[in-house]
Write a protein that holds these residues in place. Structure first.
Motif, PDB file in Angstrom:
ATOM      1  N   GLN A 124      -2.682  -0.312   2.269  1.00 24.74           N
ATOM      2  CA  GLN A 124      -2.604   0.445   1.016  1.00 24.74           C
ATOM      3  C   GLN A 124      -1.264   0.194   0.347  1.00 24.74           C
ATOM      4  OE1 GLN A 124      -5.048   2.432  -0.035  1.00 24.74           O
ATOM      5  NE2 GLN A 124      -6.343   2.393   1.761  1.00 24.74           N
ATOM      6  N   ARG A 125      -1.259   0.268  -0.942  1.00 22.91           N
ATOM      7  CA  ARG A 125      -0.015   0.123  -1.671  1.00 22.91           C
ATOM      8  C   ARG A 125       0.117   1.285  -2.654  1.00 22.91           C
ATOM      9  NH1 ARG A 125       2.777  -4.162  -1.040  1.00 22.91           N
ATOM     10  NH2 ARG A 125       3.876  -3.851  -2.990  1.00 22.91           N
TER      11      ARG A 125
ATOM     12  N   GLN B  93     -12.763  11.183  -6.487  1.00 28.27           N
ATOM     13  CA  GLN B  93     -13.251  11.469  -5.143  1.00 28.27           C
ATOM     14  C   GLN B  93     -13.643  12.931  -5.072  1.00 28.27           C
ATOM     15  OE1 GLN B  93      -9.618   9.664  -3.187  1.00 28.27           O
ATOM     16  NE2 GLN B  93     -11.084   9.380  -1.557  1.00 28.27           N
TER      17      GLN B  93
ATOM     18  N   ILE C  10      -3.828  12.038  -1.907  1.00 28.98           N
ATOM     19  CA  ILE C  10      -4.991  11.139  -1.812  1.00 28.98           C
ATOM     20  C   ILE C  10      -4.790  10.012  -0.822  1.00 28.98           C
ATOM     21  CG2 ILE C  10      -5.907  11.683  -4.101  1.00 28.98           C
ATOM     22  CD1 ILE C  10      -4.820   8.895  -4.919  1.00 28.98           C
ATOM     23  N   HIS C  11      -3.584   9.511  -0.678  1.00 31.07           N
ATOM     24  CA  HIS C  11      -3.319   8.568   0.402  1.00 31.07           C
ATOM     25  C   HIS C  11      -1.822   8.332   0.516  1.00 31.07           C
ATOM     26  CE1 HIS C  11      -2.833   5.534  -2.698  1.00 31.07           C
ATOM     27  NE2 HIS C  11      -2.551   4.615  -1.823  1.00 31.07           N
TER      28      HIS C  11
ATOM     29  N   PRO D 140      -7.809   3.394  -5.031  1.00 30.94           N
ATOM     30  CA  PRO D 140      -6.435   3.283  -5.472  1.00 30.94           C
ATOM     31  C   PRO D 140      -5.598   2.723  -4.345  1.00 30.94           C
ATOM     32  CG  PRO D 140      -6.922   5.524  -4.899  1.00 30.94           C
ATOM     33  CD  PRO D 140      -8.154   4.726  -4.611  1.00 30.94           C
ATOM     34  N   GLY D 141      -4.430   2.351  -4.651  1.00 31.20           N
ATOM     35  CA  GLY D 141      -3.537   1.896  -3.610  1.00 31.20           C
ATOM     36  C   GLY D 141      -3.236   0.424  -3.721  1.00 31.20           C
TER      37      GLY D 141
ATOM     38  N   TRP E 299      -4.120  -1.833  -6.328  1.00 31.89           N
ATOM     39  CA  TRP E 299      -3.680  -2.252  -7.653  1.00 31.89           C
ATOM     40  C   TRP E 299      -3.329  -1.080  -8.564  1.00 31.89           C
ATOM     41  CZ3 TRP E 299      -8.438  -5.840  -7.493  1.00 31.89           C
ATOM     42  CH2 TRP E 299      -8.122  -6.960  -6.728  1.00 31.89           C
ATOM     43  N   GLU E 300      -3.779   0.097  -8.192  1.00 31.40           N
ATOM     44  CA  GLU E 300      -3.533   1.285  -9.010  1.00 31.40           C
ATOM     45  C   GLU E 300      -3.119   2.362  -8.027  1.00 31.40           C
ATOM     46  OE1 GLU E 300      -3.465   3.741 -12.384  1.00 31.40           O
ATOM     47  OE2 GLU E 300      -3.916   4.308 -10.333  1.00 31.40           O
ATOM     48  N   PRO E 301      -2.014   3.033  -8.251  1.00 31.09           N
ATOM     49  CA  PRO E 301      -1.537   3.969  -7.225  1.00 31.09           C
ATOM     50  C   PRO E 301      -2.478   5.130  -6.943  1.00 31.09           C
ATOM     51  CG  PRO E 301       0.121   3.643  -8.945  1.00 31.09           C
ATOM     52  CD  PRO E 301      -1.114   2.947  -9.398  1.00 31.09           C
ATOM     53  N   VAL E 302      -3.100   5.679  -7.964  1.00 30.22           N
ATOM     54  CA  VAL E 302      -3.886   6.890  -7.706  1.00 30.22           C
ATOM     55  C   VAL E 302      -5.318   6.855  -8.247  1.00 30.22           C
ATOM     56  CG1 VAL E 302      -1.862   8.402  -7.586  1.00 30.22           C
ATOM     57  CG2 VAL E 302      -3.013   8.074  -9.774  1.00 30.22           C
ATOM     58  N   TYR E 303      -5.565   6.141  -9.315  1.00 37.37           N
ATOM     59  CA  TYR E 303      -6.859   6.265  -9.973  1.00 37.37           C
ATOM     60  C   TYR E 303      -7.887   5.315  -9.348  1.00 37.37           C
ATOM     61  CZ  TYR E 303     -10.133   7.324 -13.652  1.00 37.37           C
ATOM     62  OH  TYR E 303     -11.231   7.767 -14.338  1.00 37.37           O
ATOM     63  N   GLY E 304      -9.131   5.724  -9.315  1.00 40.17           N
ATOM     64  CA  GLY E 304     -10.182   4.835  -8.852  1.00 40.17           C
ATOM     65  C   GLY E 304     -11.003   5.358  -7.694  1.00 40.17           C
ATOM     66  N   ALA E 305     -10.548   6.436  -7.084  1.00 36.87           N
ATOM     67  CA  ALA E 305     -11.375   7.168  -6.117  1.00 36.87           C
ATOM     68  C   ALA E 305     -11.813   6.323  -4.922  1.00 36.87           C
ATOM     69  CB  ALA E 305     -12.612   7.768  -6.812  1.00 36.87           C
ATOM     70  N   PHE E 306     -11.042   5.308  -4.552  1.00 35.64           N
ATOM     71  CA  PHE E 306     -11.399   4.436  -3.441  1.00 35.64           C
ATOM     72  C   PHE E 306     -12.802   3.864  -3.629  1.00 35.64           C
ATOM     73  CE2 PHE E 306      -7.992   6.845  -1.445  1.00 35.64           C
ATOM     74  CZ  PHE E 306      -7.329   5.877  -0.713  1.00 35.64           C
ATOM     75  N   GLY E 307     -13.128   3.578  -4.875  1.00 39.29           N
ATOM     76  CA  GLY E 307     -14.466   3.070  -5.158  1.00 39.29           C
ATOM     77  C   GLY E 307     -14.628   1.652  -4.642  1.00 39.29           C
ATOM     78  N   THR E 308     -15.617   1.452  -3.804  1.00 36.55           N
ATOM     79  CA  THR E 308     -15.954   0.105  -3.357  1.00 36.55           C
ATOM     80  C   THR E 308     -17.143  -0.374  -4.190  1.00 36.55           C
ATOM     81  OG1 THR E 308     -17.497   0.977  -1.760  1.00 36.55           O
ATOM     82  CG2 THR E 308     -15.231   0.633  -1.005  1.00 36.55           C
TER      83      THR E 308
END
Lengths: 471, 403
Positions: free
Chosen positions: A341-342, A431, A453-454, B134-135, B137-146
């Motif tokens: 994670q980044r 989420q 969130i992480h 997120p994480g 490419w985007e720090p928070v947005y995107g809800a870990f969507g696969t």
């Protein structure tokens, strides 16, 4: 008159039955304890309690925020400033973290009252929150629970006047954590009870009552800290309180000892059941003790909060110990490159208005509300100049659609991905947390919650999620 | 638009590797395999190619976030200082390479060019594509969507909108996967070559509810290439060449999921790309006029919704128009993904757009490797390739046909 204007509580939705701990380690524990979700910590629970406290109150009226916790997520970096942003408070306020002592919350009470009295601030928000990790297979494991409480102090609209307080400091050492300790250490329990808890708390209470010419019979309720249920019952007896009528339920069998938040949470329970004219005794312990006389005003009728009941009733049981271990990261788990994670602090800083404050945009040309904040209207392509920044975090919503991803790298799969339409406009893609995976339906009522969130690169990433409405 | 691309550019050769978990082949091996087959099909050599467009999302995924360049192809094929351009549109990268090659020819700068799509996914140490946000490419947005997590939202929404109980909805989707697997069995180059039943699909482990294992395409290595030339010179190489009839690519404004008027049950960019392509090709009634469709079925629900959004049937009428009539089989009224599709043939991200063109080209020539899946008299076919996810798509639609 200076005192508590409003109050709020937060009990995380997850509970761990002590039966499960008995199965894993042996023991005869009964009842359950509240467990923070994997995406919760003292900071996020504090935000939730404060949101409950600030219901119906103008956020811009808050002049100071004191955050009390022994488990702030950062050792160096203030939590109160992040809490203030998530609560969408003004920027020209003072924010303070009060840490290290289980008594930090009631110490913060005094600082808040004195500040209001001095006239430098009008309203101070005090938040108490803890998410302490007990050593596995220890006496603390069934005992410790997670939760938070919040109080707004001020001179106007007081619902509970603080008539008098007594503070006592002590170098007594009973429980502690060193710099790199994940879990709480302690000395022998009998030593703690006999030399620490009982004499200190008793002295604080008796000194206070003497000063104010009251006896324990003068109180409708007593909300006081104790390390465990046995010590709590013993203290009630020593103070001459009637267990049935006067002692506020400390919720050992439903929530557990929530550390810094414990006495404050018991107090919220007492306040929610109080009537105008009632006197409440509050007493707290840790590095000494303190005791307080609260007098309920007519203002309590207007609040008529039932948050303790609501928080206790809406719950999800953790079905096994493994899940608890994962939530608190008590073991080393497999990692794969996929999970790398980044984060980006510069990007979060640029986007802070929507990342923390959950502000969106309302287009002044087409009227549409949108989240996150945009460069052009996503409906009519109007320029940014036409996009008016508006707060959205208090809006309720309904679930448009969702999926449950079993393979996503989250601590508690499935990752429930959701689209939520917000009341009055706006759509949030997020989420879903605090969900019962067997009971998710398109169209169900939702609300928003601030979560961790992480973690990545040593940074805790906070952002909002949706969750099914807790009623 | 100044003028239509129709019949200006011809495909005169195509090649495709065996798709699958190619433990035996690196990205360079697969580029060479596909390019060599394409050159042999035309009867030319690598040195005769004047320019190359390569579509790849992350190449071999080994570049640590650094996007691969045209060098990934020039070094594999040892081309000597010709232009090699790497293009990327996520899962739609292959078709973006086709587009670069098509317009390269149409510009009248080149005589012979190659489009190649490639992806080496199985050198990472884990299955799947990982999570994007997120994480990473985007720090928070995107809800870990696969991929599965986001497409599955469309399935939930489709079931809810059309009143399908999840069991019934899953059955409609299962029929699609059964068909895809059936054609995979009949396609020697396909990744997954095993018949499955509706019950297998329904009982399979859940990947992202409501999608199960057999609702999702595999993680596949592969490459495919097409060689293009001006239509008027195509006969130099072969008589059975294929021409480009229409080519649409639509990039959505990207904030679909965040719009209250988007319900996840239709693909906006797909509809836009299809309109562009049909207009150029002069297609009025796609279901009647098209003889075959190779569409982007990374998930069973993707095939269902793409079929509706490519106007092969009305919205909400998929069950009646495709499932009940078995219209999507090779002898049906509207054959779809007779290759096995992304589902069964495989989906090496950047390769799929070129692989679909390869399939239509071969079907038009009557050269589907096994007669059991040769569609009769194909004169007009559509390929559809898309990247992104519901609400945030980049989509291409390419119509190919006999001259």
């Amino acid at each position: 008159m200076i005192g508590i204007v409003s109050y709020g509580i937060y009990i995380p939705i997850y509970r761990l039955s002590r039966e499960i701990l008995n199965q894993v380690w042996g023991g005869i524990g009964k009842g359950e304890k509240a467990v923070a979700n994997a995406d919760e910590d003292s900071l996020t629970m504090g935000v939730e309690a404060a949101r409950d406290c600030l219901k119906g109150i103008e956020k811009s009226s808050v002049d100071a925020l004191y955050f009390a916790s022994t488990t702030p997520p950062y050792k160096e970096k203030q939590s109160a400033s992040i809490v203030a942003a998530a609560l969408d408070l003004r920027e020209d306020i003072i924010t303070v973290d009060l840490t290290d002592s289980l008594r930090s919350a009631t110490i913060a009470f005094k600082l808040a009252l004195d500040a209001v009295k001095a006239g430098s601030v009008k309203k101070v928000l005090v938040i108490a929150s803890d998410c302490r990790i007990p050593p596995p297979n220890s006496a603390f494991e069934p005992l410790f629970g997670d939760g938070a409480a919040a109080f707004l102090f001020g001179g106007d609209g007081v619902t509970a006047e603080i008539e008098r307080s007594y503070y006592l400091t002590s170098e007594f050492i009973d429980i502690w954590r060193l710099e790199y300790d994940k879990t709480t250490r302690s000395w022998e329990d009998r030593f703690i009870r006999e030399e620490g808890y009982i004499p200190h708390l008793q002295k604080a209470v008796s000194s206070l009552l003497k000063m104010h010419n009251l006896t324990s019979m003068d109180f409708a309720r007593a909300a006081f800290y104790a390390p465990d249920g046995r010590a709590h019952r013993e203290m009630a007896r020593i103070l001459g309180l009637d267990a049935k009528t006067q002692v506020q339920d400390p919720l050992f069998d439903k929530v557990g000892n929530t550390g810094t938040a414990f006495a404050p949470m018991i107090l919220v329970g007492a306040l929610e059941e109080a009537k105008p004219g009632d006197r409440i005794l509050l007493a707290n312990y840790g590095d000494g003790a303190d005791a307080h006389i609260l007098r309920i005003t007519e203002g309590i009728k207007k609040l008529s909060r039932k948050s303790v009941k609501r928080n206790l009733e809406s719950k999800l049981m953790l079905d096994n110990y493994g899940k608890y271990v994962k939530f608190r990261n008590l073991m080393e788990f497999e990692t794969t490159p996929e999970y790398e994670q980044r984060t980006s602090l510069s990007q979060i800083w640029r986007d802070r208005r929507w990342v923390y404050r959950f502000h969106g945009h309302k287009c002044q040309k087409c009227g549409k509300i949108q989240f996150p904040m945009q460069k052009f209207c996503i409906y009519c392509q109007a320029e940014e100049a036409f996009l008016e920044e508006i707060p959205l975090s208090d809006r309720k919503g309904t679930l448009v659609t969702f999926s449950m991803d079993e393979r996503a790298p989250v601590i508690d799969p499935p990752n429930v991905v959701a689209a939520v339409s917000l009341e009055g406009g706006g759509r949030f893609f997020s989420q879903m947390t605090d969900r019962d995976v067997n009971n998710i339906k398109v169209g169900m009522p939702m609300e928003l919650s601030f979560r961790r969130i992480h973690d990545a690169l040593g940074v805790h990433n906070y952002f909002w999620k949706c969750k099914p409405s807790r009623g | 638009m100044r003028e239509s691309i129709k019949d200006k550019v011809a495909i005169v050769g195509a090649g495709c590797t065996k798709f699958g978990e190619r433990w035996d082949a690196g990205i360079d091996d697969m580029i060479k395999e596909a390019a060599t087959e394409a050159c042999e099909d035309v009867g030319v050599e690598i040195k005769d190619i004047q320019a190359i467009w390569v579509g790849t999302f992350r190449g071999s995924q080994q570049s640590g976030g650094v996007a691969p360049t045209g060098l990934v192809v020039s070094s594999a094929l040892q081309t000597q200082y010709i232009p090699v351009t790497r293009v990327e549109n996520a899962c739609g990268s292959g078709q973006e390479a086709m587009r670069g090659a098509t317009y390269g020819i149409a510009s009248k700068v080149y005589d012979l060019v190659m489009a190649i799509g490639v992806e080496k996914l199985k050198d990472t140490g884990f299955g799947g594509l990982g999570t994007m946000y997120p994480g990473r490419w985007e720090p928070v947005y995107g809800a870990f969507g696969t991929g599965p997590g986001r497409y599955a939202m469309a399935a939930t929404a489709y079931f809810a909108k059309y009143g399908l109980p999840p069991e019934e909805g899953k059955r409609i989707l299962a029929e699609i996967s059964v068909k895809s697997h059936h054609y995979g069995v009949h396609n020697p180059k396909a990744h997954l070559r095993r018949e499955i039943t509706v019950e297998d699909v329904i009982k399979a482990p859940i990947i992202a509810w409501p999608l199960g294992l057999y609702d999702c395409c595999g993680v596949t290595d592969g490459a495919a290439a097409c060689i293009l030339c001006p239509a008027e010179e195509a006969r130099k190489y072969r008589d059975d060449y294929v021409t480009i009839k229409g080519f649409g690519i639509a990039t959505s404004p990207g904030w679909g999921k965040e719009r209250e008027d988007y319900d996840f049950t239709w693909w906006d960019a797909t509809e836009a790309a299809a309109r562009q392509a049909y207009a150029e090709a002069g297609i009025k009634n796609p279901r009647k006029e098209l003889d075959m469709v190779e569409l982007h079925d990374c998930f069973s629900i993707a095939e269902l919704i793409a079929s509706e959004s490519l106007f092969l049937c009305e919205h909400g009428k998929y069950k009646q128009e495709f499932t009940d009539k078995r219209a999507y089989y090779h002898e049906g009224e509207m054959p779809v993904n007779i290759s096995g599709g992304l589902k069964s043939f495989g989906h090496p991200i950047g390769a799929s757009g070129c692989r679909e063109a390869y399939e239509v080209y071969k079907q038009i020539q009557g050269k589907a490797q096994e007669p059991s899946r040769q569609i009769k008299d194909v004169t007009l076919g559509l390929t559809h390739n898309q990247g992104g996810h519901p609400g945030r798509f980049i989509c291409g639609a390419l119509v190919l046909g006999t001259p």
